[in-house]
Design an enzyme around this catalytic site. Structure first.
Site, PDB file in Angstrom:
ATOM      1  N   GLU A 121       0.835  -1.208   0.000  1.00 20.53           N
ATOM      2  CA  GLU A 121       0.000   0.000   0.000  1.00 20.53           C
ATOM      3  C   GLU A 121       0.866   1.253   0.000  1.00 20.53           C
ATOM      4  O   GLU A 121       2.069   1.198   0.302  1.00 20.53           O
ATOM      5  CB  GLU A 121      -0.937   0.010   1.211  1.00 20.53           C
ATOM      6  CG  GLU A 121      -0.208   0.019   2.536  1.00 20.53           C
ATOM      7  CD  GLU A 121      -0.979   0.725   3.647  1.00 20.53           C
ATOM      8  OE1 GLU A 121      -1.517   1.818   3.408  1.00 20.53           O
ATOM      9  OE2 GLU A 121      -1.008   0.177   4.756  1.00 20.53           O
ATOM     10  N   LYS A 164      -3.598  -1.584  15.384  1.00 19.96           N
ATOM     11  CA  LYS A 164      -2.941  -0.857  16.461  1.00 19.96           C
ATOM     12  C   LYS A 164      -3.854  -0.677  17.642  1.00 19.96           C
ATOM     13  O   LYS A 164      -5.068  -0.613  17.505  1.00 19.96           O
ATOM     14  CB  LYS A 164      -2.497   0.510  15.950  1.00 19.96           C
ATOM     15  CG  LYS A 164      -1.319   0.352  15.019  1.00 19.96           C
ATOM     16  CD  LYS A 164      -0.694   1.667  14.670  1.00 19.96           C
ATOM     17  CE  LYS A 164       0.564   1.376  13.887  1.00 19.96           C
ATOM     18  NZ  LYS A 164       0.818   2.357  12.856  1.00 19.96           N
TER      19      LYS A 164
HETATM   20  N1  PSU Z   1      -2.577   1.452  10.429  1.00 19.29           N
HETATM   21  C1  PSU Z   1      -1.240   1.503  10.525  1.00 19.29           C
HETATM   22  N2  PSU Z   1      -0.505   2.217   9.629  1.00 19.29           N
HETATM   23  C2  PSU Z   1      -1.105   2.853   8.578  1.00 19.29           C
HETATM   24  C3  PSU Z   1      -2.527   2.751   8.463  1.00 19.29           C
HETATM   25  C4  PSU Z   1      -3.213   2.036   9.409  1.00 19.29           C
HETATM   26  O1  PSU Z   1      -0.693   0.912  11.438  1.00 19.29           O
HETATM   27  O2  PSU Z   1      -0.429   3.497   7.777  1.00 19.29           O
HETATM   28  C5  PSU Z   1      -3.214   3.353   7.287  1.00 19.29           C
HETATM   29  C6  PSU Z   1      -3.555   2.236   6.296  1.00 19.29           C
HETATM   30  O3  PSU Z   1      -3.403   2.742   4.984  1.00 19.29           O
HETATM   31  C7  PSU Z   1      -5.022   1.967   6.583  1.00 19.29           C
HETATM   32  C8  PSU Z   1      -5.507   3.354   6.921  1.00 19.29           C
HETATM   33  O4  PSU Z   1      -5.715   1.396   5.501  1.00 19.29           O
HETATM   34  O5  PSU Z   1      -4.459   3.919   7.696  1.00 19.29           O
HETATM   35  C9  PSU Z   1      -6.803   3.328   7.702  1.00 19.29           C
HETATM   36  O6  PSU Z   1      -7.261   4.633   7.833  1.00 19.29           O
HETATM   37  P1  PSU Z   1      -8.736   4.900   8.411  1.00 19.29           P
HETATM   38  O7  PSU Z   1      -8.655   4.516   9.852  1.00 19.29           O
HETATM   39  O8  PSU Z   1      -8.942   6.385   8.198  1.00 19.29           O
HETATM   40  O9  PSU Z   1      -9.656   4.048   7.600  1.00 19.29           O
END
Ligand code: PSU
Ligand code: MN
Length: 301
Positions: free
Chosen positions: A24, A157
């Site tokens: 990603e 996380k």
């Molecule tokens: N969790 C991590 N590192 C990240 C992300 C999530 O430990 O970089 C990023 C990923 O791209 C994930 C996104 O798909 O954050 C999720 O964001 P949201 O909670 O806004 O959906």
């Protein structure tokens, strides 16, 4: 016509049945601070190359979906101020000819369009704490219910509600496999304390589950939860302090929507004096190695 550019290396590998792993780009643009992010993105691709696997880093550039980036394109993701794109943002970015980094959700969708079956990331998005008030649940979960990708992560996380995230994955009928573990990891920490139903002990077992999934005609992807070895995890005391402070700061600033996750990640890097960043990089690299082994096993089936 679908505005999708599959790089020549990725297209050739897929045509020959050689292993490919999707990566990603939001982790590069929004998940890791500059300038470490560019070096990390390059290292991620090199780990795959060293394992004989072709990297398909996914992004949107100038209104086109990309699966596999040139070195210059990878540099753009790491150095330009680009948008964070989930699946719902894709038609808008394409319609406007815009560029952006893709989340787990958007990367999964684009990798699937390109024909890539295995994807490595750091941590998944999930259900946020207090989601019963904010309704903040990452689209990563609902997209995984619909896209046949196998995603290797170190769980989610501890900025999230891990128990609620696992419950949602159950509701959405997304299989979760512990990779050499019976408990779900919590990214910087090896063990979240949440038990898993299923453990696998190697790439061939994951590939066999992928085959069975296809035979059943199921829609959902597969989550492979790969914990960091205990001796590499973040000091739990440092972790707990930073987490409490970061959550309080996000609350005080009244953050909502797609800003929440990048803010928490960056704040925790700051509060741990960079310790969480070093662990974050180990996690991503660890997951990429496991994804490479799974893609290799899959390509041999
Ligand atoms: N969790 C991590 N590192 C990240 C992300 C999530 O430990 O970089 C990023 C990923 O791209 C994930 C996104 O798909 O954050 C999720 O964001 P949201 O909670 O806004 O959906
Ligand atoms: Mn959200």
């Amino acid at each position: 016509m679908l505005p999708l550019d599959v790089s020549p290396e990725v297209a050739a590998a897929l045509a020959d049945g050689r292993p490919v792993v999707a990566l990603e780009s939001t982790i590069i643009s929004h998940g890791l601070p500059r300038p470490d992010n560019l070096a990390a993105a390059q290292r991620f691709e090199r780990i795959l190359a060293d394992a004989g696997v072709v990297a398909a880093t996914v992004a949107v550039l100038d209104g086109r979906l990309k699966a596999g980036l040139t070195p210059d394109e990878l540099t753009r993701i790491a150095t330009e101020d680009i948008a964070k794109l989930s699946v719902r943002d894709l038609p808008i970015a394409l319609g406007r000819g815009a560029s952006g980094a893709t989340t787990v959700a958007a990367t999964s969708a684009i990798a699937d369009l390109a024909g890539v079956r295995v994807f490595a990331t750091g941590g998944l998005g999930g259900v946020h704490r207090k989601a019963s008030e904010s309704f903040d649940e990452s689209a990563d979960l609902s997209v995984l219910a619909d896209v046949p990708i196998t995603v290797v992560s170190a769980g989610v996380k501890s900025i999230l509600d891990i128990g609620a995230t696992l419950e949602r994955l159950e509701t959405l009928s997304v299989p979760v496999l512990g990779y050499g573990t019976e408990t779900f990891p919590s990214f910087w920490l090896t063990d979240s304390g949440h038990d898993l139903d299923w453990r696998v002990d190697g790439p061939d077992e994951v590939a066999a589950v992928m085959s069975a999934r296809d035979a059943l005609g199921q829609r959902a992807g597969i989550v492979v939860a790969n914990p960091l070895p205990l001796d590499q995890q973040l000091d739990p005391a440092v972790h707990d302090r930073a987490l409490t402070d970061a959550l309080r700061m996000a609350d005080e600033q009244g953050l909502v929507g797609k800003e929440v996750t990048p803010f928490l990640l960056q704040t925790i890097v700051d509060l741990t004096g960079g310790d969480s960043l070093a662990v974050n990089l180990l996690i991503a690299e660890n997951n990429i190695r496991v994804a490479a082994a799974i893609a290799t096993s899959w390509s041999g089936r």
